[in-house]
Design a protein around this motif. Structure first.
Motif, short mmCIF file in Angstrom:
data_model
loop_
_atom_site.label_atom_id
_atom_site.label_comp_id
_atom_site.label_asym_id
_atom_site.label_seq_id
_atom_site.Cartn_x
_atom_site.Cartn_y
_atom_site.Cartn_z
N LEU A 114 -34.15 -75.64 -16.40
CA LEU A 114 -34.44 -75.65 -17.84
C LEU A 114 -34.06 -74.37 -18.56
CD1 LEU A 114 -37.91 -77.45 -17.80
CD2 LEU A 114 -35.67 -78.43 -18.28
N ALA A 115 -33.63 -73.35 -17.82
CA ALA A 115 -33.27 -72.07 -18.44
C ALA A 115 -32.00 -72.23 -19.27
CB ALA A 115 -33.07 -71.00 -17.37
N PRO A 116 -31.94 -71.57 -20.43
CA PRO A 116 -30.72 -71.67 -21.24
C PRO A 116 -29.56 -70.93 -20.57
CG PRO A 116 -32.25 -70.10 -22.21
CD PRO A 116 -32.96 -70.75 -21.06
N SER A 117 -28.37 -71.45 -20.77
CA SER A 117 -27.19 -70.84 -20.15
C SER A 117 -26.34 -70.08 -21.15
CB SER A 117 -26.35 -71.92 -19.46
OG SER A 117 -25.96 -72.89 -20.41
N THR A 118 -26.89 -69.76 -22.30
CA THR A 118 -26.14 -69.04 -23.32
C THR A 118 -26.13 -67.55 -23.03
OG1 THR A 118 -28.11 -68.83 -24.68
CG2 THR A 118 -26.70 -70.74 -25.08
N THR A 130 -23.75 -66.71 -16.61
CA THR A 130 -24.71 -67.81 -16.73
C THR A 130 -25.70 -67.81 -15.57
OG1 THR A 130 -23.04 -69.10 -17.86
CG2 THR A 130 -24.91 -70.30 -16.97
N ASN A 133 -28.28 -64.92 -15.88
CA ASN A 133 -29.14 -65.15 -17.04
C ASN A 133 -30.18 -66.23 -16.72
OD1 ASN A 133 -27.72 -63.27 -18.47
ND2 ASN A 133 -26.56 -64.75 -19.67
N LYS A 134 -29.75 -67.29 -16.03
CA LYS A 134 -30.68 -68.35 -15.65
C LYS A 134 -31.68 -67.86 -14.60
CE LYS A 134 -29.28 -72.67 -15.47
NZ LYS A 134 -29.28 -73.76 -16.39
N ASP A 137 -34.31 -65.70 -16.37
CA ASP A 137 -35.22 -66.57 -17.12
C ASP A 137 -36.13 -67.35 -16.18
OD1 ASP A 137 -35.62 -69.43 -18.70
OD2 ASP A 137 -35.70 -67.65 -19.99
N THR A 141 -40.16 -67.12 -16.47
CA THR A 141 -40.91 -68.34 -16.74
C THR A 141 -41.88 -68.65 -15.61
OG1 THR A 141 -39.02 -69.19 -17.98
CG2 THR A 141 -40.69 -70.79 -17.31
#
Length: 166
Positions: A114-118, A130, A133-134, A137, A141
């Motif tokens: 569910l982590a954003p990949s932006t 990506t 970053n995931k 996150d 979380t």
């Protein structure tokens, strides 16, 4: 000759917890009182404080030791559970440990998905990888979820213990 006394697991975990709290408290006190207002590099536009490297290495060491403890306890728990399962004594404690480990890994997996990949920008640098970053996150979380569950379990335990006393 003095007999060797075994220390209970609860005593060991309390000592480890107190040691971690002291280690983290000293590192954060040093970070906030010594290095927070001083810039790490000559460029004052970048907001990296002076002792950020010390704080990052402390986080890495705590993370690696936690992963090592988890791996050790998981292997020991699985080995004990398989041994007890063969003797038909698969008790509630082992089921609870499997539920906790499974829940943790499920939480990590779902929060990674569910982590954003932006990509994002911080201190003038763009972070576009990506995967990392995931991963970052996912850990943030999952740690928030685990802390909320710990708070909830403490409240439930407190309420149930007071109801038993009445």
């Amino acid at each position: 000759m003095r007999k060797k006394q075994s220390i209970s697991p609860q005593t060991i975990s309390q000592r480890v917890l107190y040691g971690l709290i002291a280690f983290i408290a000293i590192a954060f006190v040093a970070f906030f009182f010594v290095g927070f207002n001083g810039a790490d590099s000559g460029n004052e536009l970048l907001g990296a404080p002076l002792l950020i490297d010390m704080l990052l290495y402390m986080i890495y060491s705590v993370l690696l030791s936690a992963v090592g403890c988890i791996a050790f306890s998981s292997c020991k728990s699985i080995k004990s559970a398989l041994k007890n399962k063969q003797s038909h004594q698969f008790n509630r404690e082992h089921k609870n440990s499997f539920i906790i480990f499974g829940g943790l890994f499920l939480c990590l997996f779902v929060s990674y998905l569910l982590a954003p990949s932006t990509s994002f920008s911080h201190n003038g640098m763009v972070y576009a990888d990506t995967f990392w970053n995931k991963i970052a996150d996912m850990f943030v979380t999952t740690s928030i979820i685990i802390m909320l569950l710990a708070e909830l379990s403490m409240m439930v335990s407190f309420i149930l213990s007071h109801k038993k006393q009445e």
